[in-house]
Design a protein around this motif. Structure first.
Motif, PDB file in Angstrom:
ATOM      1  N   LYS A 272      28.953  40.142  33.909  1.00  0.00           N
ATOM      2  CA  LYS A 272      28.327  40.661  35.127  1.00  0.00           C
ATOM      3  C   LYS A 272      28.125  39.586  36.180  1.00  0.00           C
ATOM      4  CE  LYS A 272      23.915  40.488  32.671  1.00  0.00           C
ATOM      5  NZ  LYS A 272      22.875  41.339  32.064  1.00  0.00           N
ATOM      6  N   LEU A 275      32.662  38.190  36.674  1.00  0.00           N
ATOM      7  CA  LEU A 275      33.693  39.091  37.183  1.00  0.00           C
ATOM      8  C   LEU A 275      33.580  39.394  38.682  1.00  0.00           C
ATOM      9  CD1 LEU A 275      34.492  41.644  34.328  1.00  0.00           C
ATOM     10  CD2 LEU A 275      35.930  39.852  35.299  1.00  0.00           C
ATOM     11  N   PRO A 276      32.391  39.662  39.231  1.00  0.00           N
ATOM     12  CA  PRO A 276      32.327  39.880  40.678  1.00  0.00           C
ATOM     13  C   PRO A 276      32.812  38.661  41.483  1.00  0.00           C
ATOM     14  CG  PRO A 276      30.358  40.739  39.630  1.00  0.00           C
ATOM     15  CD  PRO A 276      31.095  39.968  38.581  1.00  0.00           C
ATOM     16  N   ALA A 279      36.601  38.622  41.072  1.00  0.00           N
ATOM     17  CA  ALA A 279      37.201  39.763  41.775  1.00  0.00           C
ATOM     18  C   ALA A 279      37.309  39.496  43.268  1.00  0.00           C
ATOM     19  CB  ALA A 279      36.382  41.020  41.514  1.00  0.00           C
ATOM     20  N   SER A 280      36.300  38.836  43.817  1.00  0.00           N
ATOM     21  CA  SER A 280      36.326  38.492  45.241  1.00  0.00           C
ATOM     22  C   SER A 280      37.460  37.521  45.556  1.00  0.00           C
ATOM     23  CB  SER A 280      34.979  37.878  45.638  1.00  0.00           C
ATOM     24  OG  SER A 280      35.003  37.450  46.982  1.00  0.00           O
ATOM     25  N   ALA A 283      40.807  39.375  45.160  1.00  0.00           N
ATOM     26  CA  ALA A 283      41.020  40.306  46.278  1.00  0.00           C
ATOM     27  C   ALA A 283      41.518  39.566  47.513  1.00  0.00           C
ATOM     28  CB  ALA A 283      39.719  41.053  46.587  1.00  0.00           C
ATOM     29  N   THR A 295      34.935  46.598  32.606  1.00  0.00           N
ATOM     30  CA  THR A 295      35.389  45.855  33.785  1.00  0.00           C
ATOM     31  C   THR A 295      35.236  46.708  35.031  1.00  0.00           C
ATOM     32  OG1 THR A 295      36.987  44.551  32.507  1.00  0.00           O
ATOM     33  CG2 THR A 295      37.376  44.734  34.877  1.00  0.00           C
ATOM     34  N   ARG A 296      35.611  47.986  34.944  1.00  0.00           N
ATOM     35  CA  ARG A 296      35.567  48.864  36.119  1.00  0.00           C
ATOM     36  C   ARG A 296      34.132  49.207  36.514  1.00  0.00           C
ATOM     37  NH1 ARG A 296      37.834  53.660  35.984  1.00  0.00           N
ATOM     38  NH2 ARG A 296      38.579  53.543  38.148  1.00  0.00           N
ATOM     39  N   LEU A 298      31.834  46.929  36.498  1.00  0.00           N
ATOM     40  CA  LEU A 298      31.425  45.735  37.240  1.00  0.00           C
ATOM     41  C   LEU A 298      32.278  45.499  38.476  1.00  0.00           C
ATOM     42  CD1 LEU A 298      30.923  43.419  34.124  1.00  0.00           C
ATOM     43  CD2 LEU A 298      29.124  44.471  35.503  1.00  0.00           C
ATOM     44  N   VAL A 299      33.528  45.951  38.427  1.00  0.00           N
ATOM     45  CA  VAL A 299      34.448  45.789  39.563  1.00  0.00           C
ATOM     46  C   VAL A 299      35.054  47.168  39.851  1.00  0.00           C
ATOM     47  CG1 VAL A 299      36.455  44.545  40.467  1.00  0.00           C
ATOM     48  CG2 VAL A 299      34.973  43.448  38.763  1.00  0.00           C
ATOM     49  N   THR A 301      36.699  48.430  42.159  1.00  0.00           N
ATOM     50  CA  THR A 301      38.025  48.495  42.787  1.00  0.00           C
ATOM     51  C   THR A 301      39.162  48.329  41.782  1.00  0.00           C
ATOM     52  OG1 THR A 301      37.867  46.123  43.266  1.00  0.00           O
ATOM     53  CG2 THR A 301      37.200  47.654  45.018  1.00  0.00           C
ATOM     54  N   ALA A 302      38.845  47.913  40.574  1.00  0.00           N
ATOM     55  CA  ALA A 302      39.884  47.718  39.560  1.00  0.00           C
ATOM     56  C   ALA A 302      40.472  49.051  39.130  1.00  0.00           C
ATOM     57  CB  ALA A 302      39.321  46.977  38.352  1.00  0.00           C
TER      58      ALA A 302
END
Length: 418
Positions: A272, A275-276, A279-280, A283, A295-296, A298-299, A301-302
């Protein structure tokens, strides 16, 4: 051109050259390597022009981005080719090295001597730097080389081969020690991999399809890997700054290489937070994420990851992410879905690092480092002939030692067996 006759002539010449280079003086081999490096630096602009033509033709033919990436030479890449040859020259010559001597009750002394494999056939797609790397490694290890590059890199390979032959000539070594197959006819590959009377080992450097075909049809031993499904596991006791830096580099440094991370595993206790952040970064670099349900969460957009994603070498800006409960789950995932190429753990826990090193069944296993380091140049081998995920003879990046074998030698003083 009669392909069978042409390849037979190439094979005969290679076998004859292999006997000459096997007994060559180390100083002569090193002189050739330095001469090759100097010639590459001198003609760097010409090499880049030849490569630009290959890249333009490949782009017009619709080749995919990963292949174009491997095909493209830069000024830095040309300089690295020259530096790799000089590194090989500076490495100890393995040929003739004797070891493990012991006396037997009979009075004989037994030991081992390192010797060349003989004639090595290298079949590769794109990657014109392989022409220089393979030539240098085969030369220093006392082997003759038959190089068959892909048609997409013909101009680049021929330009580099010309400079390799110049180096051999300057050092007084036979030019047929390194031969680049001059035809792009695919039948030449079929001949090369079945010429057991002339070729001792085949090394494929290319896509999975090429490697599978060679492994299936070859009549000589093959040093190979099929996939580069590499993992980074971020442990619950990872340094977050290290983890983010490593996971970023392992995926985005280059997308089209076999040591690029394709699956990221993250311990649930740190997911938690980690991953954010990742992911940033992904992206911003245009990396598509495919994740497990956790994962999805927490993110968001995945995309949904399927079982097939865990088995896929993307060679593209796509990353599969799975959140796992603990180290056991991470190791099990890697051993079940990985390709035994390169896998890394990020952790500050020494015991967990040791377990990961011991239990992950891959050719290269790393602690707190990017998978992108799985490379002969980075390992101090000067360059690599390829990467092997086999367990017999050579494993991981294959350098000088991997291109030699050992034979038993016996020293006596008239002993006979009673």
């Amino acid at each position: 051109m009669d392909i069978k006759q042409y390849m037979n002539e190439v094979g005969q010449a290679a076998r004859a050259a292999s006997r000459q280079i096997a007994r060559a003086d180390t100083n002569a081999k090193n002189a050739a390597l330095h001469a090759m490096a100097s010639a590459i630096e001198r003609d760097a602009e010409a090499l880049l022009i030849a490569n630009a033509s290959d890249v333009a033709n490949a782009r017009a033919a619709g080749l995919d981005a990963a292949l174009l990436d491997r095909l493209t030479l830069t000024a830095k890449g040309v300089a690295a080719m020259a530096e790799g040859l000089r590194q090989i020259a500076n490495l100890p010559d393995p040929v003739g090295e004797m070891s493990d001597f012991a006396y037997r009750p009979s009075g004989i002394q037994i030991g081992k001597m390192r010797v060349p494999l003989g004639v090595i056939g290298i079949i590769y797609e794109a990657r014109p730097n392989v022409t220089a790397d393979a030539a240098g490694l085969c030369l220093k290890s006392g082997n003759a080389a038959i190089l068959r590059g892909g048609s997409e890199a013909t101009l680049s390979n021929q330009a580099i081969a010309k400079l390799v032959k110049e180096g051999l000539r300057i050092a007084g070594l036979p030019e047929r020690v390194v031969q680049v197959v001059e035809t792009t006819d695919r039948a030449a590959v079929g001949e090369l991999i079945t010429m057991s009377e002339f070729v001792d080992v085949i090394v494929p450097r290319g896509g999975k399809g090429l490697t599978e075909r060679i492994a299936r049809e070859a009549r000589v031993p093959v040093i190979k890997h099929l996939d580069g499904i590499c993992h980074v596991y971020i442990d619950s006791e990872a340094d977050l700054e290290k983890a983010v830096r490593i996971a970023d580099n392992a995926k985005t440094h280059r997308y089209g290489t076999c040591n690029t991370m394709e699956t990221l595993l993250v311990n649930d206790d740190i997911a938690k937070t980690a991953l954010p952040l990742l992911a940033s970064i992904y992206a911003a670099k245009g990396v598509e994420l495919r994740g497990c349900p956790r994962t999805r969460d927490l993110v968001p957009t995945a995309l949904v990851a399927t079982d097939e994603d865990w088995r896929t070498e993307y060679l593209a800006p796509i990353l599969a992410i799975r959140v796992v409960a603990d180290l056991d789950a991470a190791i099990n995932h890697i051993n079940d879905y990985g390709s035994h190429h390169t896998d890394a753990i990020v952790t500050e826990n020494y015991s967990k690092a040791r377990r990961f090193l011991r239990e992950v069944d891959s050719a290269s296993v790393m602690v707190n480092a990017s998978t992108r380091f799985a490379d002969g140049f980075e390992y101090g081998l000067g360059a690599e002939i390829g990467i092997s995920t086999d367990k017999i003879h050579a494993r991981g990046p294959v350098g000088l030692e991997g291109l030699t074998s050992q034979k038993w030698i016996v020293l006596g003083d008239g002993q006979i067996r009673g």
